[in-house]
Design a protein around this motif. Structure first.
Motif, short mmCIF file in Angstrom:
data_model
loop_
_atom_site.label_atom_id
_atom_site.label_comp_id
_atom_site.label_asym_id
_atom_site.label_seq_id
_atom_site.Cartn_x
_atom_site.Cartn_y
_atom_site.Cartn_z
N PHE A 22 -26.77 80.79 -13.28
CA PHE A 22 -25.96 79.60 -13.48
C PHE A 22 -24.52 79.98 -13.80
N HIS A 23 -23.59 79.21 -13.24
CA HIS A 23 -22.18 79.35 -13.60
C HIS A 23 -21.91 78.47 -14.83
N VAL A 24 -21.50 79.09 -15.92
CA VAL A 24 -21.32 78.38 -17.19
C VAL A 24 -19.84 78.20 -17.46
N GLU A 25 -19.46 76.95 -17.77
CA GLU A 25 -18.07 76.65 -18.12
C GLU A 25 -17.95 76.55 -19.64
N THR A 26 -16.90 75.86 -20.11
CA THR A 26 -16.72 75.67 -21.55
C THR A 26 -17.96 75.00 -22.13
N PRO A 27 -18.55 75.58 -23.18
CA PRO A 27 -19.82 75.06 -23.67
C PRO A 27 -19.80 73.59 -24.06
N LEU A 28 -18.68 73.08 -24.64
CA LEU A 28 -18.67 71.69 -25.11
C LEU A 28 -17.27 71.12 -24.95
N ARG A 29 -17.22 69.95 -24.34
CA ARG A 29 -15.94 69.23 -24.22
C ARG A 29 -15.89 68.11 -25.24
N PHE A 30 -14.67 67.69 -25.61
CA PHE A 30 -14.54 66.69 -26.66
C PHE A 30 -13.40 65.75 -26.32
N ASP A 31 -13.29 64.68 -27.09
CA ASP A 31 -12.23 63.69 -26.91
C ASP A 31 -10.94 64.18 -27.58
N PRO A 32 -9.80 64.11 -26.89
CA PRO A 32 -8.54 64.56 -27.50
C PRO A 32 -8.18 63.83 -28.78
N CYS A 33 -8.70 62.62 -28.96
CA CYS A 33 -8.41 61.86 -30.18
C CYS A 33 -8.93 62.56 -31.43
N ASP A 34 -9.98 63.41 -31.26
CA ASP A 34 -10.52 64.12 -32.41
C ASP A 34 -9.54 65.11 -32.99
N LEU A 35 -8.60 65.59 -32.18
CA LEU A 35 -7.61 66.53 -32.68
C LEU A 35 -6.59 65.87 -33.59
N GLY A 85 -24.03 72.98 -12.59
CA GLY A 85 -24.91 72.93 -11.43
C GLY A 85 -24.57 73.94 -10.36
N LEU A 86 -23.55 74.78 -10.62
CA LEU A 86 -23.17 75.80 -9.64
C LEU A 86 -23.91 77.09 -9.91
N LEU A 87 -24.28 77.81 -8.84
CA LEU A 87 -24.97 79.08 -8.95
C LEU A 87 -24.07 80.20 -8.46
N VAL A 88 -24.22 81.38 -9.07
CA VAL A 88 -23.39 82.53 -8.75
C VAL A 88 -24.30 83.66 -8.30
N LEU A 89 -23.95 84.29 -7.17
CA LEU A 89 -24.69 85.45 -6.71
C LEU A 89 -24.44 86.64 -7.64
N PRO A 90 -25.41 87.56 -7.72
CA PRO A 90 -25.23 88.73 -8.62
C PRO A 90 -23.99 89.52 -8.24
N GLN A 91 -23.21 89.88 -9.27
CA GLN A 91 -21.98 90.62 -9.06
C GLN A 91 -22.17 92.13 -9.25
N SER A 92 -23.35 92.57 -9.67
CA SER A 92 -23.64 93.99 -9.85
C SER A 92 -25.11 94.21 -9.56
N PHE A 93 -25.50 95.47 -9.56
CA PHE A 93 -26.89 95.80 -9.25
C PHE A 93 -27.83 95.27 -10.33
N GLY A 94 -27.37 95.20 -11.56
CA GLY A 94 -28.15 94.61 -12.63
C GLY A 94 -29.24 95.52 -13.16
#
Length: 436
Positions: A22-35, A85-94
């Motif tokens: 799985f391609h992982v982005e920022t773990p959690l997004r929030f509302d700018p008003c919280d800042l 929901g994006l998948l990434v092919l292996p970048q090394s032999f692993g």
């Protein structure tokens, strides 16, 4: 993983085939008003609704809604995990683990300006103990590979050994000058152990308990499909489980689709407990105490399978006791040179009938001194047969020749059928009082 060879028209390229991640982005997004105002501002009933309207553009509902359900910039519940929901092919032999299937995509490329002909390709795995042939085109050589062309194939191997492995790819071919050439290339990788299997054996009466601890050594979660103990021929095994919560009982779907056991990555552990009973008595010439072996199957996060079979698990080296002789009741007051009665219990610990028996106190062969505690009356008592796993209680009349702290010792049981002396009674301390 690749390797090049000079003065050759051909070269092998190797890529491991495994499932994407799985391609992982920022773990959690929030509302700018919280800042600016903090997320607990609207917990107060007196909150100014005008503050809510400052960021009203990000709301799908009415500005008067003071709940948190629309304050996060998450369009779906899964957005909080950071997995788009994006998948990434292996970048090394692993990493490659024992019990997995090593699958590799191999391409042999013609980098010259000439066509090569009659190519015999071989691919094999070499370990410290054996060589496994994966592909051999000797009987059906590849006719030709054009300039700039390639020939592709896939090889698979079930990894059953730890340590260093070498994927050997060779090609025997005619190049553009009709010269016969031989190309070997080597691709090395290490195989690690995905699981640490630790066992502990304990014997309680006629039952042997086997505790198995599985520890995950990989960097991904392992979902255990099966952890089954296969007992040796003379053993029967039952897995012991904790009581199930009442909400999980009686679920027909749960019985058919049993959820796998999760062992988390990086050192997660899970314990299994088995109760073993001996179904047949070992022969006299049988010196080992083999209990059985474990069959383990699992899957990783994206369903890649793995399978391990442990070596034979050996039980305790000590011999099994056939009987258990113990003192059940001893008089609280014992007087010097006066008979007293001790209640004894004899338990048959094996799965067959034993006896009849003769009970006596061992005599002192090398000494003429009398024992401190002796049998009063007949020096030998006859006992009947005892059924398998049954007990027999009897009384023995004794007398003490000395006062103070003494020991009841030397009481033995002789099997009149097998013609052998069995386990003696463990020493029992008594206090003998005097009339003086």
């Amino acid at each position: 993983m690749s390797s090049t060879q000079s003065l050759h028209s051909l070269a092998f390229r190797v890529m491991r085939l495994c499932r994407p991640t799985f391609h992982v982005e920022t773990p959690l997004r929030f509302d700018p008003c919280d800042l600016v105002v903090g997320e607990d501002l609207f917990d107060s009933p007196s909150a100014d609704t005008r503050l809510l309207r400052v960021n009203s553009a990000s709301f799908d509902s009415s500005p008067a809604d003071l709940t948190y359900r629309n304050r996060f910039l998450l369009r779906d519940d899964s957005d909080a995990m950071g997995v788009p929901g994006l998948l990434v092919l292996p970048q090394s032999f692993g990493a490659i683990y024992l019990g997995e299937t090593f699958c590799s995509y191999i391409s042999i490329n013609n980098s010259s300006n000439f066509e090569v002909r009659d190519i015999i390709i071989k691919s094999e795995i070499q370990t410290e103990r054996q060589r496994i042939l994966l592909l051999d085109t000797t009987k059906a050589p590849v006719e030709s590979i054009r300039a700039g062309g390639r020939y592709d194939f896939i090889v698979e191997h079930d990894v059953k050994e730890l340590g260093a492995h070498t994927l050997v790819c060779t090609a025997l071919y005619y190049d553009g000058d009709a010269e016969r050439k031989y190309l070997p290339q080597y691709f090395k990788f290490m195989v690690s152990n995905p699981l640490s299997v630790r066992t502990k054996v304990r014997v309680v009466k006629d039952t042997t308990f086997l505790e198995t601890c599985l520890e995950n050594n990989t960097k991904s979660n392992l979902f255990m499909d099966q952890v089954e103990f296969e007992p040796a021929s003379r053993w029967s095994a039952t897995i012991l489980k904790a009581d199930v919560h009442h909400s999980e009982k009686g679920g027909f779907t749960r019985e058919i689709f049993k959820p796998p056991v999760l062992i988390r990555s990086g050192g997660g552990i899970y314990n299994y407990l088995y109760a073993l009973k001996m179904s047949s008595t070992p022969s006299k010439g049988e010196g080992n105490n083999v209990l059985g072996k474990l069959q383990i199957t699992w899957r990783t996060n994206l369903g890649e399978p793995g399978r391990l079979q442990t070596q034979q698990i050996i039980g305790n080296a000590t011999m099994r006791k056939e009987i258990d002789l113990r003192a059940v009741q001893v008089p609280p007051v014992i007087m010097l040179e006066k008979p007293f009665t001790v209640h004894l219990s004899l338990t048959n610990l094996i799965g067959k009938k034993l006896g009849p028996f003769e009970v006596s106190i061992l005599s002192l062969n090398d000494s003429k001194e009398e024992k401190d505690v002796m049998i009063s009356g007949l020096q030998m008592m006859n006992l009947p047969e005892v059924e398998a796993f049954e007990s027999l209680e009897f009384q023995l009349n004794l007398i003490s020749a000395r006062h103070g702290v003494q020991k009841i010792s030397g009481i033995t049981v002789f099997d009149t059928i097998e013609k052998k002396t069995l386990e003696p009674l463990a020493d029992v301390e008594i206090f003998v009082d005097s009339d003086l």
